[in-house]
Motif scaffolding. Sequence first.
Motif, mmCIF file in Angstrom:
data_model
loop_
_atom_site.group_PDB
_atom_site.id
_atom_site.type_symbol
_atom_site.label_atom_id
_atom_site.label_comp_id
_atom_site.label_asym_id
_atom_site.label_seq_id
_atom_site.Cartn_x
_atom_site.Cartn_y
_atom_site.Cartn_z
ATOM 1 N N UNK A 176 0.971 -1.224 -0.070
ATOM 2 C CA UNK A 176 -0.299 0.129 -0.004
ATOM 3 C C UNK A 176 0.425 1.201 -0.155
ATOM 4 N N UNK A 177 2.237 0.974 0.431
ATOM 5 C CA UNK A 177 2.622 2.573 0.905
ATOM 6 C C UNK A 177 3.791 3.219 0.376
ATOM 7 N N UNK A 178 3.661 2.204 -1.088
ATOM 8 C CA UNK A 178 4.841 2.095 -2.146
ATOM 9 C C UNK A 178 4.351 2.271 -4.046
ATOM 10 N N UNK A 179 5.885 3.328 -4.521
ATOM 11 C CA UNK A 179 4.579 3.555 -5.730
ATOM 12 C C UNK A 179 5.923 3.042 -6.640
ATOM 13 N N UNK A 180 5.630 2.167 -7.597
ATOM 14 C CA UNK A 180 6.125 1.078 -8.825
ATOM 15 C C UNK A 180 7.406 2.015 -8.642
ATOM 16 N N UNK A 181 7.744 3.823 -9.156
ATOM 17 C CA UNK A 181 8.872 3.886 -8.999
ATOM 18 C C UNK A 181 10.031 3.725 -7.832
ATOM 19 N N UNK A 182 8.899 3.539 -6.714
ATOM 20 C CA UNK A 182 10.067 3.331 -5.901
ATOM 21 C C UNK A 182 10.433 1.768 -5.830
ATOM 22 N N UNK A 183 9.697 0.688 -6.276
ATOM 23 C CA UNK A 183 9.860 -0.437 -6.227
ATOM 24 C C UNK A 183 11.432 -0.847 -7.492
ATOM 25 N N UNK A 184 11.328 0.184 -8.371
ATOM 26 C CA UNK A 184 11.908 -0.357 -9.654
ATOM 27 C C UNK A 184 13.126 0.372 -8.868
ATOM 28 N N UNK A 185 13.388 0.849 -8.463
ATOM 29 C CA UNK A 185 14.453 1.770 -7.572
ATOM 30 C C UNK A 185 15.173 0.727 -6.919
ATOM 31 N N UNK A 186 14.059 -0.128 -5.957
ATOM 32 C CA UNK A 186 14.869 -1.033 -5.037
ATOM 33 C C UNK A 186 15.330 -2.031 -6.051
ATOM 34 N N UNK A 187 14.794 -2.950 -6.866
ATOM 35 C CA UNK A 187 14.910 -3.869 -7.633
ATOM 36 C C UNK A 187 15.976 -3.441 -8.309
ATOM 37 N N UNK A 188 16.890 -2.992 -9.162
ATOM 38 C CA UNK A 188 17.210 -2.556 -10.230
ATOM 39 C C UNK A 188 18.502 -1.621 -9.555
ATOM 40 N N UNK A 189 18.355 -0.678 -8.976
ATOM 41 C CA UNK A 189 18.816 0.032 -8.299
ATOM 42 C C UNK A 189 19.035 1.091 -8.516
ATOM 43 N N UNK A 190 18.911 2.085 -10.002
ATOM 44 C CA UNK A 190 19.040 2.727 -10.445
ATOM 45 C C UNK A 190 17.711 3.133 -11.327
ATOM 46 N N UNK A 191 17.818 4.179 -12.037
ATOM 47 C CA UNK A 191 16.631 4.199 -12.679
ATOM 48 C C UNK A 191 16.735 3.867 -13.679
ATOM 49 N N UNK A 192 14.971 3.497 -14.540
ATOM 50 C CA UNK A 192 15.417 2.076 -15.542
ATOM 51 C C UNK A 192 14.524 3.128 -17.310
ATOM 52 N N UNK A 193 15.959 3.497 -17.806
ATOM 53 C CA UNK A 193 15.267 4.290 -19.338
ATOM 54 C C UNK A 193 14.260 3.593 -20.227
ATOM 55 N N UNK A 194 13.712 4.124 -20.502
ATOM 56 C CA UNK A 194 12.896 3.268 -22.136
ATOM 57 C C UNK A 194 13.105 3.522 -23.448
ATOM 58 N N UNK A 195 13.774 2.795 -24.546
ATOM 59 C CA UNK A 195 14.009 3.562 -26.171
ATOM 60 C C UNK A 195 12.668 3.488 -25.964
ATOM 61 N N UNK A 196 12.920 4.956 -27.199
ATOM 62 C CA UNK A 196 12.150 5.157 -27.604
ATOM 63 C C UNK A 196 13.044 5.670 -29.456
ATOM 64 N N UNK A 197 12.092 4.020 -30.065
ATOM 65 C CA UNK A 197 12.513 3.732 -31.171
ATOM 66 C C UNK A 197 12.024 4.767 -32.451
#
Lengths: 520, 382, 337, 309
Positions: free
Chosen positions: A227-248
């Motif tokens: 309940x207390x977390x956002x996707x972005x926080x989880x992504x941080x926890x999981x990968x340990x950095x920003x995840x960039x998505x590509x725009x082909x």
Amino acid sequence: MNAIKRIEMRDIVKRFPGVLANDHVDFDVNAGEVHALLGENGAGKSTLVRQLYGLYRPDEGEILIDGRPVVFHSPADAIRAGIGMIHQHFMLVPTLTVAENVALGLPSSRGVRLDLDVVASRITELSHTYGLKVDPAAYVWQLAVGEQQRVEIIKALYRGASLIILDEPTAVLTPQEVDDLFVTLRRMAGEGHALTFISHKLHEVMAISDRVTALRDGRMAGTRPTAGVTKEELAQMMVGREVKSLAPQPMQRRDVRLRIHALHAMGDRGTEALRGVSLDVCGGQIVGLAGVSGNGQRELAQCLAGLRTVTDGRIEIETRDMTGSSLNERIDAGLAYVPEERMRDGAIREFSVQENVFLHEHADPRFTHGIFLDFGAMKAHARDLVTRFSIKTPSLDTPLKNLSGGNIQKLILARELSRKPRVLIAAQPTRGVDIGATEYIHERLLEQRDAGTAILLISEDLDEIQELSDLIVVMYEGQIVGTVARGSASPETLGLLMAGVAPAGDRGAAESVRPPAAIA
Amino acid sequence: MAIGIGGPSTGRATRGHDVVGMLLGASLPLLAVAAALLIGAVMLMLLNADPVRAYGALLEGAFGSTSGITQSLVKATPLLLVGLGICIAFRASVINIGAEGQIILGAVAATWFALEFRTMPGWFLIPGTIVMGFTAGAFWGFVPGILKARLGVNEILTTVMMNAIALQFMNFMIRGPLIDPAGVTAGQYLAQSEKLPEQVWLMRLVPQTLLHAGIFVALALAVVTYVFLWRTTIGYRIRAVGLNPDASRYAGIRVPVYQALSLTLAGGLAGVAGAVEVIGVQHRLLDGITSGYGFSGIVTALFGGLHPLGTIPASFVFGGLLVGADKMQRAVQVPSALIQAILGLIVLFVVGSQYWARRRAARRIDALATAAPTVGADEVAA
Amino acid sequence: SNSATQAPATSQPASPSEAASTAPSTAPAESPSQAAKKFRVALIMPSATTDLAFSQSMYQALVAEQQKAGGEGNFEIKFTENMFNVPDAQAAIRDYASQGFDLVIAHGSQYGAGVEEIAKDFPAVSFAWGTDVNTFGLPNVYAYTAAAQEGGYVNGVMAALVTKSKKIGVTGPVEVGDAKTYIDGFTQGVAATDSSIKVSKTWTGSFSDVAAMTEAAKAHITAGADVLTGSSQSVVGSIGAAKDAGNVVWFGTQSDQVSLAPTLVVASQVYDWTVVLDDMIAKIQSGTLGGDTYTLQLKNGGLKIAYNSGYNLSADAKAAGDKAIADITSGAVTVSP
Amino acid sequence: MNESVLATVVAILAAAIRLATPYLYASIGEMFAQRSGVLNLGVDGIMLVGAFAAFYGTLMTGSLWVGVVVAVLAGLAMGMLMSVISVTLKAEQGISGIGLSLFGLGLSSLLFKTLVGTVKTVDGFRPIRVPVLSDVPYLGDIFFSQSLPVYVAFLLVPVSWYVLERTPWGLRVRAVGQNPAAADTLGVNVDLTRYLCVCLGAMLAGLAGASLSIALVNLFQENLTAGAGYIAVALVYFGGWRPVGILLGALLFSTVTAIQLRMQVLGIQIPSDFAVMLPYVLTIVALTFSANRARQPAALNQPFERGGA
Ligand SMILES: Nc1ncnc2c1ncn2[C@@H]1O[C@H](COP(=O)(O)OP(=O)(O)OP(=O)(O)O)[C@@H](O)[C@H]1O
Ligand SMILES: Nc1ncnc2c1ncn2[C@@H]1O[C@H](COP(=O)(O)OP(=O)(O)OP(=O)(O)O)[C@@H](O)[C@H]1O
Ligand SMILES: [Mg+2]
Ligand SMILES: [Mg+2]
């Protein structure tokens, strides 16, 4: 049945040759809750829960059930303690029926006589209670993946498991099937089961779990109430950095490089796996082939590679009829193929990195004198690839099995791309590869597309398909049931197509059962 | 397949860093042999024979004298040839239990050829017989090979059956078409062929011994086999097929072809063993020509870690074992069956011992995998 | 070798063996005194000492000689069995020779080549081999053989008179060696007595496959045969079958097989090698190390027909048998091998 | 004439039933081992040891039953040896089997020479004429005038089928031979199951030997089996890992052998060697056409290691 109120893993350490898979991990689950375990590939999720299920023994740390320490020497102990597990790779015996798979390892109510009828009726009960539809008399090899998963769940419930571990259960399901599964899981939690749910898909974790624990490189990245977390926080926890998505960039259409016309082929089980598939892939285009596994994608890829006999229809590479020709002839014609089963079909574990580079080309004049191998030339070429694709390996002579999954995949891709293919078939190119490697591979694929290669991307990962494809084609039961241009279809629409339901009102999909060439 | 861990896994490895593996591959089987001999010692005592004296005789008989060493080499020759074939077959993960029959076929063909062209000079006859032996043996390996490749018939069974068939075929030849006329006129129908013309006999290397030039044939073929397996495209494919048929298929390698080929070559080498046995030792075809080399050859190859070069010393050791065993039988007058039992134990223990070799190999991954620098660094080091 | 020079018979004139003994011998120096007392024999055989057939016949003969000589003290026997592999046998022969045995017996025709080669290297050791008639013109090689067809003939004559169904069954391993010569003699004997009798033969293809032998014999029995014979160690199977049938009788060869079916064995042709050995050993002790060839015959008593007291053979059949023996001994009848 | 032909046919079939017996014991035993994923090529050696044990036990005590028991125990011992090597130490199964065969051949000959010495015979199991049934013309002589071990062997076919297909343990065996990892995750002890199957198979192989030495030929000799054990293994493949298939295979092989031996009696003119070849050639041909690999246990010849590749 002994109901588990709370199960706790304290300070778990597990080493494997070359890896510290779990590094002082704490993890606990309560009755009635869903605790998600999040992490990249190789983060150590499976390893952690396998110890909970008695498949591996922790090197350090302890496991407690309702506060009492326990030691599991084998799954038998875990099962007795009320733990059940649905494995990432299903653990079913294909030659046995559903009932037999469920009854396996259990004593019979009739002593030395099997009581499959009793088992069957109990199974039907369970499927009613939890909404898990299966036919107890069916042989497992006849079942679709989704059904097989239900069998796995029933196996656990049948054994009265009060803690159930699901290792990446959604990886093989359509969005709709995922929804159904979640309903089931909710019910189970409601019945007071404790659930551990493994995934690296953030939205799923958000949707189903009460609490979430993230692992990174085998180490704890923290435990939070969902309940207390956002996707972005989880992504941080999981990968340990920003995840960039590509725009082909949108593609520049070129000539048709790969033409598939009304293709028919049999599957391994003697049933028809391909029922009139027609498809064009143009130079500089990525066509994404979506679909739930087992709907003919594998067979299609094999037909294109010349590894499966075509019963009817035609395959053309750059207008040359290749329907009957061998893999080698197709390779000469400019075809490259990244097989789905990396370790089984794409590489030889015991061979060295260098030897693996030459699976196709070991007889190429550039690397031979007559029938003799030219190690000098081979070494040079291999070293060039390894450095260009930044593959991590101790040396060129290292047995491939000592490389990480991602690096192995990079090596296979490097091998295929180094031939400057005219047509590339990439099946599940990033399955079981962590985000870093995934990004890298995606970049390479787009690069190749821009270089003019025609790419057929086969993937069960909808995100990947939508991110890369210029055109999305959905396969269901050996037929193409929908063709959608980039961005013109929601995951839900695709999901329905993948499930064989032509969505009402979705014109894009409805009218598109014709080959894409016709659209353009 | 699980076997062969004892030896280096790639050709390049032999040139350098898999020394541990090689030493292990060499030492473990020896330990296994020791264990088997220990149990043998108990049996000897039960037969109230003195183990120390017995094994003393074994060593002495094998390596303690010129006659011992030469005799060991005489046995090492066919063992090595058969073992080389086993190496090739197992590298393609095909199990060849048909060496017995393949030896027989090779011997029969060689004999027939030498007698048919008895007037020809040695420089033609000797290579001729060896080629005949190879061809016949190869054919006997090809049949199960093709059956496995095309129809998936298990090669273990076909090769076993074909051993029995080959034996009856030889029986027929040596008391029919090839029977020694002298024996017939002398009124005793011995199951053996006529003596071969002298010019086809291989040169004897040491007077008053049976040691013959065939050993060089075997050694040469060992090197050839090594080069073939690790330096040629065909060898590359055979090994690929053996390690991962699926990946090989996906790489465009015709798996069945190379499985059949490996069995054919294995048969050919066994056939050469048969031919060499005829022209080098017996100088005629007679019952019991194989003297079990077809089976002991498998063990020899295992001793050698399924590596052609490893099989060279292995064949000498195992040959010595067999010779020493006879000497031991004479020295302490125990039934020859005892030695057979001990040899059986040796086989069991040798394959069993590879369990620890695999363990060892697994632990080595650790060392390699933990420190995983990129190749660049590796090149600097190299 | 020394035994020859210091043989008890001191009155003997110098024999060729003197030269032999003084000639440089490759035999190692085993204590002469011991050798003088003891006569040492080594035996190399293709099958086991217990095969109730070829190998056993020679082994037992040696044991008999040992008894005569007064036990192990004076007469040492060492043997190597199951030497089907010729090179191994040659190694054994050479090894025994170099240990200075007085007599090395290579009991198998396939050993001939080895004997010829090795005997040259050990002129002071006496070699004997068989079954064959060839001493290679060497002074230290004896050869011996058995006219198995003779006893076969006698058995055949009696069999012809014993059978009522006029059907006789023969079971053999492989059609070679004295298995063949015996059976050829047998058929001649039958034919000479009653040409109307049908003799059918089965070859099992193996010297050791007893089950096949049994089944072959049963085949003959069900085909109506009431008399069986055969050769090789696996005939025990055939005898077993005869036993089960009960009313079928057996003729044996190579050694006395009464022990296997006390009431059903009519007679056995028995090889008695002592006849050969007596003379051979005497010659060796008196210094003659070889040159002669011996043939076991009915005439010289090397072949005996051992009638089985446990079976009451009709008088005329016995008479016919004895007559056949007499004829062969006198030469009135010659049996071609 | 016609009568005699019939008589011959009856004789051949009766012989076929008799000769099939050792193969049935050994093959059905081997079937259990293989269904659990272990290829035991040591059957021949086990049969030899079993054959000697049965013979010696009977010779000493005069009781056939003692012989049978000793044979089973001997088989068990050999089975344990094979299990340790191929299941616990995970050795290559084909080679282990060859080693076991060599060992069994040597050991049985050694024991025979040291304990018995010369050829002796024992009174084996005698034919039992089943009342009524044995009087049925022809069929009676073919099927119902055999010795006890023969009847038991044929009884083994339905029994083994039931055990394999209708009992929880049989289910485990099938699972372990198909997908040991899956069985393992359900708490089935893979190695134990394989131990049991290999040992059960070995005990039956011991009985197979006994059926030779105290029922068929009633004596022991070096290498009494003359390679029958390898045929038994072949028959398992031939029979598609199913008891009934094995029964058919065994009968086919034994019938051809029986005919082959009679061909010579009937004076059919083909060289004996080729006659002897016949059954082997035929088995290969049969294997070729019945190449039912589909039914082969998926994990056959594959040592199991948890979490391993
Ligand atoms: N049996 C094994 N032997 C050696 N290493 C192993 C073994 N199993 C897992 N590993 C390694 O341990 C680490 C953790 O693996 P694990 O399977 O737990 O990761 P994961 O989080 O489940 O990844 P995925 O999302 O791909 O399932 C990885 O580096 C993996 O390669
Ligand atoms: N079966 C195995 N046996 C031995 N070591 C293994 C095994 N699987 C993995 N490893 C080791 O674990 C490490 C990580 O393996 P894994 O396949 O999980 O890579 P990863 O962690 O997923 O990273 P990526 O796949 O992104 O390269 C590898 O470097 C390898 O040395
Ligand atoms: Mg990974
Ligand atoms: Mg996982």
